[in-house]
Design an enzyme around this catalytic site. Structure first.
Site, PDB file in Angstrom:
ATOM      1  N   ASP A 169      66.539  -0.992 -55.091  1.00 19.22           N
ATOM      2  CA  ASP A 169      66.992  -0.675 -53.737  1.00 19.22           C
ATOM      3  C   ASP A 169      68.316   0.089 -53.863  1.00 19.22           C
ATOM      4  O   ASP A 169      68.883   0.229 -54.955  1.00 19.22           O
ATOM      5  CB  ASP A 169      67.127  -1.941 -52.880  1.00 19.22           C
ATOM      6  CG  ASP A 169      67.000  -1.598 -51.383  1.00 19.22           C
ATOM      7  OD1 ASP A 169      67.126  -0.414 -51.022  1.00 19.22           O
ATOM      8  OD2 ASP A 169      66.770  -2.516 -50.567  1.00 19.22           O
TER       9      ASP A 169
HETATM   10  C1  BGC Z   1      66.836  -0.548 -47.786  1.00 13.61           C
HETATM   11  C2  BGC Z   1      65.470  -0.142 -48.273  1.00 13.61           C
HETATM   12  C3  BGC Z   1      65.262   1.327 -48.064  1.00 13.61           C
HETATM   13  C4  BGC Z   1      66.356   2.084 -48.773  1.00 13.61           C
HETATM   14  C5  BGC Z   1      66.230   3.590 -48.662  1.00 13.61           C
HETATM   15  C6  BGC Z   1      67.928   0.346 -48.347  1.00 13.61           C
HETATM   16  O1  BGC Z   1      69.146   0.105 -47.751  1.00 13.61           O
HETATM   17  O2  BGC Z   1      67.073  -1.894 -48.100  1.00 13.61           O
HETATM   18  O3  BGC Z   1      64.485  -0.889 -47.620  1.00 13.61           O
HETATM   19  O4  BGC Z   1      63.998   1.713 -48.514  1.00 13.61           O
HETATM   20  O5  BGC Z   1      67.600   1.700 -48.223  1.00 13.61           O
HETATM   21  O6  BGC Z   1      66.485   4.043 -47.404  1.00 13.61           O
END
Ligand code: BGC
Length: 735
Positions: A280
């Site tokens: 993530d």
């Molecule tokens: C989130 C993810 C997301 C990623 C990209 C993160 O802050 O937890 O679910 O896919 O950002 O946008």
């Protein structure tokens, strides 16, 4: 320089997601040409800086693409923009390896469907798959290859803002929905141009943060993890998801992004996951804050050695991995494995053959916001709306009634599409007011509308107009809820009641003595005890998407008979949280005549609305359920049947649910666990027999010695319209 290896890479691109292994030679032939920097580049994912005025990418990133030190980008979409970036990769980098473009296409790309929690309440797997499939088609037409969805995190935590992105609290239903969503996004292969890579997230346990606060510590037994939280990830992997995202949280003390047990043992060895693992957003770097890594370099080593393949936005691999390899702290073999997995997926997608496969301006124009997609969005939104209360059959609204529409969400378009709206445009959605105006013009009725108050804040000056309108109406429809960005990432709430002055407004509307229908739009279960008791009707519309207003009007006027059922328990009070239907009995189950049993002094244990609950404009009766016999061997099929009759005057759909309870186990077992359901449609007066089939596999769990199996003994098999109103039969599983 243009692609050096197109000749080797372009053969036999038939590509089915799971089919080995013609890609191996192709992948190896590319790997053989790569420098270590280029390999690490494939393990590096950066975001563009998409702004309201348009897309940009930092100069440094463009240089990275050119040098081959960044292999994937996210928040980069539209044919024009992705083509521009792909051009740099393919035409200006040494090896011309195509970029992979990712984006959070969570519940639609432009045509926005209800938030996933809402959609899950349809229990309609075909509809859920269709919405993911439409999202994929639109996203692919806009140059995208990869969605960071589905989020399959089970959650018992309505305070946690991200419940809007999931499928609720139940592992059985959550697994079926995970499978439907993965299949909707990916299909069976990437031969065409309408499917994209799915990414099952957030691995693992992200939906159980202590106190519901996003990113917080997760601490649970391995048994609870495997029994409750893991099944939807497993279902997503089994459905063929090609990528998995690690979660921000730690699990039993180890951050997921550095958790070798999770990534190597559970994911790859036990579950044969062959795709790649992406972190993530900066979750490698965050292992320093977790107190698990001394610095970013150390964090990168922990992540790479745990089995992470791609670093999202942290720049840790890019900065330090080479050094760590030189010092012998990460092996180049590990890096090669990661790069192989990533390249392989680029081959599976067909990007080496045609890096612009997904970039077609004509297709983008034809597919995005296509009328058929809007129609599907309306239908799925209707199927997601849960009727929670309907006293005196006040709904559907009878002809000729004078209607007062009241509330901050009546005219609102922007809130309808909720959080994680991808490229959705709030102003293009159809509000409840728009839908009423369209109907009023068509059917010749009039109505009033007033805002009453804002969603938040303490201003009540709008009450007067709202109440004036209410006085002259026969029925009041109050549309209230949460702001679109009160759920989603980092949007935990300690108080999950209606924000601002909305409840006060409803109290004053109810005081007029007129029937009040409360339409809720929100991204999580709310605490609404006063409304549940005093409103005449309550309709949970969730954040219903682009066509939300039309869908709500379809339900209010009876063009669609509501059929959805809750997939997450609604508490009476936030103090009951976590509250969920599949709890255990305890040694002192609640007994109203005994104070020393499991209870609250100040409120019942029971929820406001249980899991599986939802009403219809018609009524259904359940005859006595039957089981074929009492004793079953481990290889037998257990058959339970029940006759359901539509006893009302309109056609309707019912979601018939089957639960089981294992009465004595080598470890304590839940009071009930959903193990089957069927959605049936019945004309007035019509009956249907529903047959459920279970095998001993459906009764399996992680036993005392952590083997997954069913144990012999007595079970209750239960059937009913929700998780509380159940009838039961006892059966025995015998060895
Ligand atoms: C989130 C993810 C997301 C990623 C990209 C993160 O802050 O937890 O679910 O896919 O950002 O946008």
């Amino acid at each position: 320089m243009a692609c050096l290896f197109f000749a080797v890479s372009c053969k036999s691109q038939k590509g089915t997601t799971g089919t080995p292994d013609r890609y191996n030679t192709q992948v190896d032939s590319v790997l053989a040409l790569m420098t270590l920097e280029e390999k690490i580049g494939q393990m590096t994912l950066y975001t563009t800086d998409w702004e309201s005025t348009g897309p940009t990418i930092r100069k440094g990133y463009q240089e990275d693409i050119r040098k081959g030190t960044c292999g994937a980008l996210f928040n980069s979409h539209t044919v024009a923009f992705t083509r521009q970036l792909q051009d740099i990769a393919v035409k200006e980098s040494r090896l011309g390896i195509p970029l992979l473009f990712g984006y959070d296409v969570i519940h639609g790309y432009k045509t926005i469907f209800p938030v996933p929690l809402g959609e899950s309440c349809s229990w309609d797997l075909a509809a859920i798959e269709q919405s993911a499939s439409i999202a994929a088609a639109e996203a692919a037409a806009a140059g995208l290859h990869w969605t960071f969805a589905p989020m399959v995190d089970i959650s018992r935590e309505p305070r946690w803002g991200r419940v809007m992105e999931g499928a609720g609290e139940d592992p059985f239903l959550g697994s079926l929905i995970a499978r439907a969503r993965v299949h909707g996004f990916q299909g069976d292969h990437f031969n065409g141009t309408d499917k994209i890579l799915a990414c099952v997230k957030h691995f693992a346990g992200y939906g159980a943060p202590i106190a519901g606060r996003d990113y917080n510590t997760v601490d649970m037994s391995e048994r609870t993890f495997r029994d409750i939280y893991f099944p939807p990830y497993k279902a997503g992997i089994e459905a063929g998801a090609r990528t998995i995202m690690t979660s921000f949280n730690d699990l039993d003390g180890i951050p997921s992004t550095g958790n070798k047990w999770l990534l190597e043992e559970v994911l790859r060895k036990e579950n044969n996951f062959t795709g790649f693992v992406v972190t993530d957003y900066t979750s490698i770097n965050e292992m320093v804050n977790h107190g698990y890594a001394a610095d970013d370099k150390h964090a990168g080593e922990l992540a790479a050695n745990a089995g992470v393949d791609m670093d999202m936005q942290g720049a840790v691999f890019q900065r330090y991995l080479k050094e760590s390899i030189a010092a012998g702290l990460v092996s180049e073999k590990q890096v090669d494995e990661a790069v192989r997995r990533i390249l392989r997926i680029k081959f599976e997608l067909g990007l080496f053959k045609d890096p612009y496969k997904f970039s077609d301006a004509q297709r983008e124009k034809a597919v995005v916001f296509a009328p058929a997609h809007l129609q599907a969005a309306r239908e799925i939104a209707r199927k997601s709306i849960v009727l929670l209360k309907n006293e005196d059959k006040v709904l559907p609204i009878a002809n000729g009634k004078k209607i007062a529409l009241v509330g901050p969400l009546v005219a609102d378009r922007n809130n309808l599409i909720g959080e994680w709206r991808a490229s959705g445009e709030g102003e293009k959605s159809v509000s409840i007011l728009d839908a009423f105006q369209e109907r009023a013009a068509r059917d010749g009725f009039t109505f009033t509308h007033a805002k009453g108050c804002e969603l938040t804040g303490d201003v009540t000056t709008g009450f007067e107009e709202a109440l004036r309108n209410a006085q002259t109406a026969d029925i009041i429809i109050a549309v209230v809820g949460e702001k679109w960005n009160m759920s989603g990432e980092a949007k935990a709430r300690a108080d999950i009641s209606l924000p601002g002055m909305q409840e006060q407004l409803i109290k004053e509307l109810v005081a007029t003595g007129k029937p009040v229908v409360v339409v809720l739009m929100n991204g999580r279960p709310l605490t609404i005890p006063w409304i549940a008791e005093h409103a005449t009707a309550v309709v949970e519309a969730w954040l219903p998407g682009t066509m939300g207003g039309l869908a709500v009007a379809d339900v209010l006027f009876g063009d669609y008979n509501p059929s959805a059922k809750l997939t997450m328990t609604f508490p009476r009070h936030v103090g009951q949280v976590p509250i969920f239907y599949n709890e255990k009995n305890t040694g002192r189950p609640f007994d109203p005549n005994n104070g020393y049993t499991s209870r609250y002094l100040d409120m019942p244990n029971t929820p406001q609305y249980p899991f599986g609950y939802g009403l219809s404009y018609t009524t259904f009766t359940y005859d006595s359920m039957m089981v074929a016999r009492k004793d079953y061997s481990f290889s037998d099929t257990i058959i339970a049947t029940v006759n359901i009759k539509n006893t009302g005057s309109v056609a309707g759909e019912e979601i018939v649910q089957l639960y089981v309870r294992d009465l004595v186990g080598s470890v304590t077992r839940p009071l009930k666990e959903l193990k089957g359901f069927e959605k049936i449609k019945l004309a007035p007066g019509e009956s249907k027999k529903v047959t459920f089939k279970l095998t001993s596999k459906d009764l399996a769990f992680y036993t005392a010695d952590m083997t997954f199996k069913a144990e012999p003994g007595a079970f209750w098999v239960m059937v009913g319209p929700d998780s509380e109103r159940l009838q039961k039969k006892e059966i025995r599983l015998v060895q």
